[in-house]
Design a protein around this motif. Structure first.
Motif, PDB file in Angstrom:
ATOM      1  N   ASP A   1      -2.522  -9.089  -2.742  1.00 36.07           N
ATOM      2  CA  ASP A   1      -1.588 -10.319  -2.816  1.00 36.07           C
ATOM      3  C   ASP A   1      -1.777 -10.937  -4.332  1.00 36.07           C
ATOM      4  N   LYS A   2      -1.062 -11.446  -4.815  1.00 42.07           N
ATOM      5  CA  LYS A   2      -0.931 -12.309  -6.249  1.00 42.07           C
ATOM      6  C   LYS A   2      -1.122 -11.124  -7.341  1.00 42.07           C
ATOM      7  N   GLU A   3      -1.194 -10.146  -7.121  1.00 42.02           N
ATOM      8  CA  GLU A   3      -1.451  -8.910  -8.181  1.00 42.02           C
ATOM      9  C   GLU A   3      -0.029  -8.562  -8.760  1.00 42.02           C
ATOM     10  N   LEU A   4      -0.070  -8.119 -10.083  1.00 39.89           N
ATOM     11  CA  LEU A   4       0.871  -7.613 -10.652  1.00 39.89           C
ATOM     12  C   LEU A   4       0.976  -6.217 -10.977  1.00 39.89           C
ATOM     13  N   LEU A   5       1.641  -5.526 -10.909  1.00 49.87           N
ATOM     14  CA  LEU A   5       1.797  -4.034 -11.063  1.00 49.87           C
ATOM     15  C   LEU A   5       2.814  -3.548 -12.089  1.00 49.87           C
TER      16      LEU A   5
ATOM     17  N   ARG B   1       0.779  -1.108   0.058  1.00 54.57           N
ATOM     18  CA  ARG B   1       0.024   0.051   0.070  1.00 54.57           C
ATOM     19  C   ARG B   1       0.776   1.214   0.026  1.00 54.57           C
ATOM     20  N   ILE B   2       0.625   2.221  -0.956  1.00 54.88           N
ATOM     21  CA  ILE B   2       1.392   3.536  -1.013  1.00 54.88           C
ATOM     22  C   ILE B   2       0.439   4.366  -0.796  1.00 54.88           C
TER      23      ILE B   2
ATOM     24  N   GLU C   1       7.457  13.228   1.568  1.00 52.46           N
ATOM     25  CA  GLU C   1       6.265  12.984   2.112  1.00 52.46           C
ATOM     26  C   GLU C   1       5.423  11.583   1.978  1.00 52.46           C
ATOM     27  N   GLY C   2       4.600  11.251   2.759  1.00 50.05           N
ATOM     28  CA  GLY C   2       3.907  10.063   2.614  1.00 50.05           C
ATOM     29  C   GLY C   2       4.840   8.782   3.202  1.00 50.05           C
ATOM     30  N   THR C   3       4.086   7.772   2.766  1.00 50.02           N
ATOM     31  CA  THR C   3       4.783   6.327   3.208  1.00 50.02           C
ATOM     32  C   THR C   3       4.141   5.309   2.167  1.00 50.02           C
ATOM     33  N   ALA C   4       4.740   3.808   2.421  1.00 51.05           N
ATOM     34  CA  ALA C   4       4.235   3.012   1.863  1.00 51.05           C
ATOM     35  C   ALA C   4       4.458   1.846   2.781  1.00 51.05           C
ATOM     36  N   LYS C   5       3.615   0.838   2.821  1.00 53.68           N
ATOM     37  CA  LYS C   5       3.660  -0.279   3.819  1.00 53.68           C
ATOM     38  C   LYS C   5       3.605  -1.702   2.915  1.00 53.68           C
ATOM     39  N   PHE C   6       4.549  -2.561   3.551  1.00 52.29           N
ATOM     40  CA  PHE C   6       4.672  -3.794   2.983  1.00 52.29           C
ATOM     41  C   PHE C   6       4.484  -4.790   4.178  1.00 52.29           C
ATOM     42  N   LYS C   7       3.358  -5.573   4.003  1.00 51.82           N
ATOM     43  CA  LYS C   7       3.149  -6.660   5.146  1.00 51.82           C
ATOM     44  C   LYS C   7       3.418  -5.866   6.632  1.00 51.82           C
ATOM     45  N   ASN C   8       2.466  -4.728   6.603  1.00 50.47           N
ATOM     46  CA  ASN C   8       2.504  -3.897   7.623  1.00 50.47           C
ATOM     47  C   ASN C   8       3.766  -3.416   8.235  1.00 50.47           C
TER      48      ASN C   8
END
Length: 81
Positions: A34-38, A1-2, A63-70
């Motif tokens: 999950d299992k989605e290609l970007l 999630r970005i 500014e902002g963030t991104a999360k990978f597996k929390n």
């Protein structure tokens, strides 16, 4: 999630804001399941490499963030790697 990821390369040092600042990434919001290609497409100078640089920890976001597996890229980049 970005979440609201932004990256600005300032024209002047010491945080002096200017109309000549170079906005490489302007507030991106993306959620990838999950299992989605970007695929990231865009013309030269669109900010694709900068986005990948921020997501991998090579560059710091403005500014902002991104999360990978929390895990947050601003706080947990070593664990994400």
């Amino acid at each position: 999630r970005i979440l609201g990821l932004k990256k600005v390369f300032p024209k002047y040092p010491f945080g002096i804001k200017s109309n000549k600042d170079n906005w490489a990434v302007k507030g991106i919001y993306i959620e990838i399941d999950d299992k989605e290609l970007l695929t990231i497409l865009g013309h030269n100078g669109a900010g694709k490499s900068t986005l990948i640089g921020v997501l991998t920890g090579i560059l710091a976001s403005t500014e902002g963030t991104a999360k990978f597996k929390n895990l947050d890229i601003n706080e947990d980049i070593e664990e994400i790697r």
